[in-house]
Write an enzyme that holds these catalytic residues in place. Structure first.
Site, short mmCIF file in Angstrom:
data_model
loop_
_atom_site.label_atom_id
_atom_site.label_comp_id
_atom_site.label_asym_id
_atom_site.label_seq_id
_atom_site.Cartn_x
_atom_site.Cartn_y
_atom_site.Cartn_z
N TYR A 19 7.75 -3.35 0.06
CA TYR A 19 7.14 -3.75 -1.21
C TYR A 19 7.04 -2.52 -2.08
CZ TYR A 19 3.64 -5.56 -4.52
OH TYR A 19 2.96 -5.94 -5.66
N ASP A 25 9.50 5.76 -1.57
CA ASP A 25 8.29 5.17 -2.17
C ASP A 25 7.11 5.56 -1.29
OD1 ASP A 25 7.19 1.78 -3.07
OD2 ASP A 25 6.21 3.74 -3.08
N LYS A 41 -2.26 5.28 -5.42
CA LYS A 41 -3.37 5.21 -4.47
C LYS A 41 -4.16 6.51 -4.33
CE LYS A 41 -0.95 1.51 -2.03
NZ LYS A 41 -1.70 0.26 -2.20
P1 KE4 Z 1 0.39 -0.88 -7.30
O1 KE4 Z 1 1.21 -1.32 -8.51
O2 KE4 Z 1 -0.29 -2.02 -6.60
O3 KE4 Z 1 -0.53 0.30 -7.64
O4 KE4 Z 1 1.44 -0.22 -6.25
C1 KE4 Z 1 2.52 -1.01 -5.83
C2 KE4 Z 1 3.02 -0.46 -4.50
C3 KE4 Z 1 4.20 0.27 -4.50
N1 KE4 Z 1 4.69 0.80 -3.36
C4 KE4 Z 1 4.03 0.65 -2.18
C5 KE4 Z 1 4.61 1.26 -0.94
C6 KE4 Z 1 2.81 -0.09 -2.12
O5 KE4 Z 1 2.17 -0.23 -0.94
C7 KE4 Z 1 2.30 -0.66 -3.31
C8 KE4 Z 1 1.03 -1.49 -3.32
N2 KE4 Z 1 0.48 -1.82 -2.05
C9 KE4 Z 1 -0.22 -3.07 -1.94
C10 KE4 Z 1 -0.81 -3.15 -0.52
N3 KE4 Z 1 0.18 -3.49 0.43
C11 KE4 Z 1 -1.27 -3.24 -2.98
C12 KE4 Z 1 -2.29 -4.32 -2.70
C13 KE4 Z 1 -2.20 -5.43 -3.71
O6 KE4 Z 1 -1.08 -5.82 -4.11
O7 KE4 Z 1 -3.28 -5.92 -4.08
#
Ligand code: KE4
Length: 432
Positions: free
Chosen positions: A144, A239, A267
């Protein structure tokens, strides 16, 4: 467990917010219960609006590596907020943050701040396309990279949880440019590259996957990706939104000693405030406007609050040279305790862990990619999740997410969690 206030808030929320939440995985859909509304958090603890207390292993999906509301971070935010929250103009804080990231992450010579991991990954692939003049990208099934159109193809995290890895609304013209390989299968990557010679701009990968549950790279996978990209003129993007500063100060790339061309962050570098970043080789980053033609912008990029929260978080980590060893010790104790319970109760389950990121999969298979992760018994996970909640342990509300240990988790909390794990596993046995 009384969750009356959470339930009524959820009913209210659903009138004005789609699904009652601002991010799908929070809805607790795959664990078959209403979400808990959180009133406050401190250290490794959460309290919901009904006063129930939990030991937290979600850590707001990764940022809370110091636990919640660390006094140093809160005080730093409070102080900087007195001088204004955003100026839309450069500040010294952004320079300090950029210099710190460049110092700590081996492959990063220049970095651009944005406001989320999604923005970081969207910008990184745009940059790779601008640099190479190529349009196609390769991602791995189950990884993801945020909700950008190019990534919602066999995506992990919430998309995998809800079984909608390909989202409606993504134009086929965009979707066609994203090719998906199998994580941990360099053969599957090579096959796609050979079928699309000189057309692949980038390969983007979570070097340690968190979003199909925790899945580490098998020996040689990352090295082979690196040499394939070098040979084919493809930009390798790590990533590290989740693994950055989580697995080591230099992230997964330090742990596995691989230099990607670009890295995305999020994060932890925001200390719980909205943040993202992308960075890498100076010659590539120079293409980003205004030094080069590739456009990317953001009203709140590098804002003083997020910069301060992130900088203070990293400073606290830097002041403790044993920070990651201590995290490793606690995380290992948890893993060993869980494994002992699983073994003695004869539960078909396997655990993957790297550092303070881990997942207990309810499958007897070795989970090393999307297909093997999907063999997990998500019904049993739901029963386990709810039983752990009743024991005061707050886990990720999905089998396909990683859990996190923070520096605020005490040995007593780890022991309590291992005892709770045994009780919860026993309850899932009885529920069979
Ligand atoms: P955000 O756009 O949510 O800040 O980051 C996206 C993202 C990109 N790359 C990786 C490896 C990530 O884990 C994430 C976001 N992680 C999820 C949890 N698995 C966010 C939780 C959510 O979607 O509410």
């Amino acid at each position: 467990m009384n969750t009356k206030t959470s339930n009524s808030l959820f009913e209210r929320a659903k009138q004005s917010i789609p699904g009652g939440v601002n991010s799908p995985v929070r809805a607790f859909k795959s664990v078959g219960r209403n979400p808990l509304f959180i009133a406050k958090a401190a250290g490794a603890k959460l309290w919901d609006v009904d006063g129930n207390e939990y030991i937290d292993y979600v850590g707001t999906w990764g940022p809370a590596i110091l636990g919640h509301a660390h006094p140093r971070v809160i005080e730093a935010i409070r102080k900087v907020a007195m001088d204004g929250t955003s100026f839309g103009a450069p500040t010294e804080l952004e320079v300090k943050m950029a210099e710190l990231i460049c110092r700590l992450v081996p492959s990063v010579e220049m970095v651009r701040m944005v406001n989320s991991g999604t923005e970081a990954t969207m910008s990184a692939i745009r940059l790779a396309r601008a640099l190479t003049g190529r349009e196609k990208i390769i991602k791995c099934e189950g990884c993801y990279h945020g909700h950008g159109d190019s990534f919602l193809i066999k995506a992990g995290s919430g998309a995998m949880t809800f079984g909608v890895p390909d989202s409606p609304g993504v134009p086929s013209a965009i979707a066609r440019l994203t090719l998906t390989a199998r994580f941990n299968s360099i053969e599957s990557v090579k096959e796609i590259v050979d079928q699309n010679k000189h057309e692949i701009a980038a390969i983007i990968v979570e070097p340690v996957v968190g979003n199909m549950g925790c899945v580490p790279p098998v020996d040689g996978f990352l090295e082979n990706l690196r040499s394939l990209c070098t040979k084919e003129g493809i930009i390798l993007i790590f990533d590290e939104v989740m693994t950055g500063f989580r697995l080591a100060l230099g992230g997964a790339q330090e742990r596995y000693n691989i230099q990607p061309d670009l890295t995305t962050f999020g994060k932890i570098i925001g200390g719980g405030l909205p943040v993202g970043a992308y960075g890498g080789r100076g010659d590539i980053m120079q293409i980003v406007a205004p030094s080069g033609p590739m456009y990317q912008a953001g009203t709140l990029s590098g804002n003083p609050l997020a910069m301060t929260a992130g900088f203070e978080t990293l400073s606290v980590i830097l002041e403790d040279e044993k920070f990651y060893q201590k995290l490793e010790k606690k995380s290992q104790a948890l893993e060993v305790g869980f494994a002992e319970n699983v073994r003695s109760l004869g539960i078909p389950a396997t655990s993957n862990r790297i550092g303070s990121m881990s997942t207990l999969f309810f499958t007897s298979s070795n989970v090393r990619d999307y297909q093997s992760a999907l063999t997990s018994d998500t019904k049993r996970y739901a029963a386990y999740f709810n039983a752990m909640l009743e024991e005061g342990i707050y886990l990720a509300p999905s089998q396909f997410e990683a859990g996190f240990v923070s520096s605020a988790h005490t040995d007593e909390m780890i022991e309590k969690t291992i005892r709770a794990n045994r009780k919860a596993l026993e309850r899932t046995l009885r529920a069979e």
